[in-house]
Write a protein that holds these residues in place. Structure first.
Motif, PDB file in Angstrom:
ATOM      1  N   UNK A  28       5.738   8.597  -3.214  1.00 38.52           N
ATOM      2  CA  UNK A  28       6.189   9.305  -2.013  1.00 38.52           C
ATOM      3  C   UNK A  28       5.079  10.236  -1.531  1.00 38.52           C
ATOM      4  N   UNK A  29       4.817  10.220  -0.226  1.00 39.27           N
ATOM      5  CA  UNK A  29       3.829  11.121   0.344  1.00 39.27           C
ATOM      6  C   UNK A  29       2.400  10.627   0.266  1.00 39.27           C
ATOM      7  N   UNK A  30       2.187   9.443  -0.325  1.00 39.78           N
ATOM      8  CA  UNK A  30       0.844   8.893  -0.439  1.00 39.78           C
ATOM      9  C   UNK A  30       0.748   7.585   0.337  1.00 39.78           C
ATOM     10  N   UNK A  31      -0.474   7.150   0.591  1.00 41.90           N
ATOM     11  CA  UNK A  31      -0.706   5.875   1.259  1.00 41.90           C
ATOM     12  C   UNK A  31      -1.772   5.093   0.498  1.00 41.90           C
ATOM     13  N   UNK A  32      -1.810   3.795   0.767  1.00 43.30           N
ATOM     14  CA  UNK A  32      -2.844   2.916   0.237  1.00 43.30           C
ATOM     15  C   UNK A  32      -3.296   1.994   1.364  1.00 43.30           C
ATOM     16  N   UNK A  33      -4.545   1.575   1.321  1.00 45.36           N
ATOM     17  CA  UNK A  33      -5.017   0.619   2.314  1.00 45.36           C
ATOM     18  C   UNK A  33      -4.691  -0.800   1.848  1.00 45.36           C
ATOM     19  N   UNK A  34      -4.764  -1.735   2.791  1.00 46.58           N
ATOM     20  CA  UNK A  34      -4.525  -3.132   2.440  1.00 46.58           C
ATOM     21  C   UNK A  34      -5.553  -3.611   1.423  1.00 46.58           C
ATOM     22  N   UNK A  93       1.476   1.542   3.516  1.00 42.71           N
ATOM     23  CA  UNK A  93       0.245   0.747   3.489  1.00 42.71           C
ATOM     24  C   UNK A  93      -0.380   0.809   4.876  1.00 42.71           C
ATOM     25  N   UNK A  94      -1.646   1.216   4.922  1.00 44.64           N
ATOM     26  CA  UNK A  94      -2.309   1.477   6.196  1.00 44.64           C
ATOM     27  C   UNK A  94      -3.632   0.723   6.261  1.00 44.64           C
ATOM     28  N   UNK A  95      -4.209   0.708   7.439  1.00 43.82           N
ATOM     29  CA  UNK A  95      -5.493   0.053   7.621  1.00 43.82           C
ATOM     30  C   UNK A  95      -6.638   0.919   7.129  1.00 43.82           C
ATOM     31  N   UNK A  96      -7.811   0.314   7.056  1.00 35.50           N
ATOM     32  CA  UNK A  96      -8.990   1.065   6.645  1.00 35.50           C
ATOM     33  C   UNK A  96      -9.251   2.179   7.655  1.00 35.50           C
ATOM     34  N   UNK A  97      -9.695   3.308   7.161  1.00 38.06           N
ATOM     35  CA  UNK A  97      -9.936   4.441   8.037  1.00 38.06           C
ATOM     36  C   UNK A  97      -8.679   5.183   8.430  1.00 38.06           C
TER      37      UNK A  97
END
Length: 203
Positions: A132-138, A172-176
């Protein structure tokens, strides 16, 4: 709806107890469905005896979702799929989602039965482990499932996630840091991430 501090938030990442062989019951499967009103709109939940099958977001077509779920169950060996309006088997999932939107829950502890390919299920397992509260790139998720360089395949698997929110594909997010596609729309993805980062005091 405001965040409440009356009870401590349940911390950590989701514990996704995936069914070992999803949809392999044969014969008839009765799928319980129920609507849940939330601050982002009405969700539709679907569940079978072994776990939660699908969540349909407010801007998604319930009819298309049910057709897709029926096809996936049929391909996995089920001959007859019957949908029934029955909140009983879904009460725990509904309660945990209500706690999430009230700011009282940061992980989901549910039995899940997402139907997909082995690769998709590996991706969904990895996505469920994003705290929770974190993201990772593809690209990071591709490495996490042992397929470095397969970011596009991860994008496709993430897009096929049948259990948004519980399997938090919005993390899950894109680069940058770019916010790429989300079934519920980019605006909702941004709002969910802001909520989880504590940037919103109310929905």
């Amino acid at each position: 709806m405001e965040r409440t501090t009356s009870s401590p938030a349940i911390e950590g990442q989701s514990i996704a107890r995936f069914a070992a062989r999803p949809g392999q019951g044969g014969g008839e499967v009765v799928v319980a469905r129920s609507a849940l009103g939330t601050p982002i709109g009405t969700l539709w939940l679907y569940g079978a005896p072994r776990g939660l099958l699908a969540i349909v977001l407010p801007n998604e077509s319930r009819e298309d979702a049910e057709d897709g779920l029926r096809r996936r169950l049929t391909r996995s060996g089920t001959r007859v799929v019957t949908f029934v309006d029955d909140p009983g088997p879904l009460r725990e999932a509904m309660a945990q989602l209500e706690e999430y939107f009230a700011g009282q829950r940061r992980k989901f502890v549910l039995a899940l039965e997402p139907i997909g390919t082995p690769f998709q299920r590996r991706v969904w397992q990895a996505v469920a482990a994003i705290p929770f509260g974190e993201t990772r790139t593809y690209a990071e998720m591709a490495r996490a499932v042992g397929r470095p360089g397969a970011a596009r395949a991860v994008v496709a698997a993430n897009g096929a996630n049948p259990l948004p929110l519980v399997i938090p594909c919005h993390r899950v997010i894109g680069s940058g840091g770019s916010l790429t596609g989300y079934g519920g729309g980019i605006a909702l993805k941004a709002r969910l991430l802001a909520w989880e980062r504590g940037e919103l005091s109310a929905w």
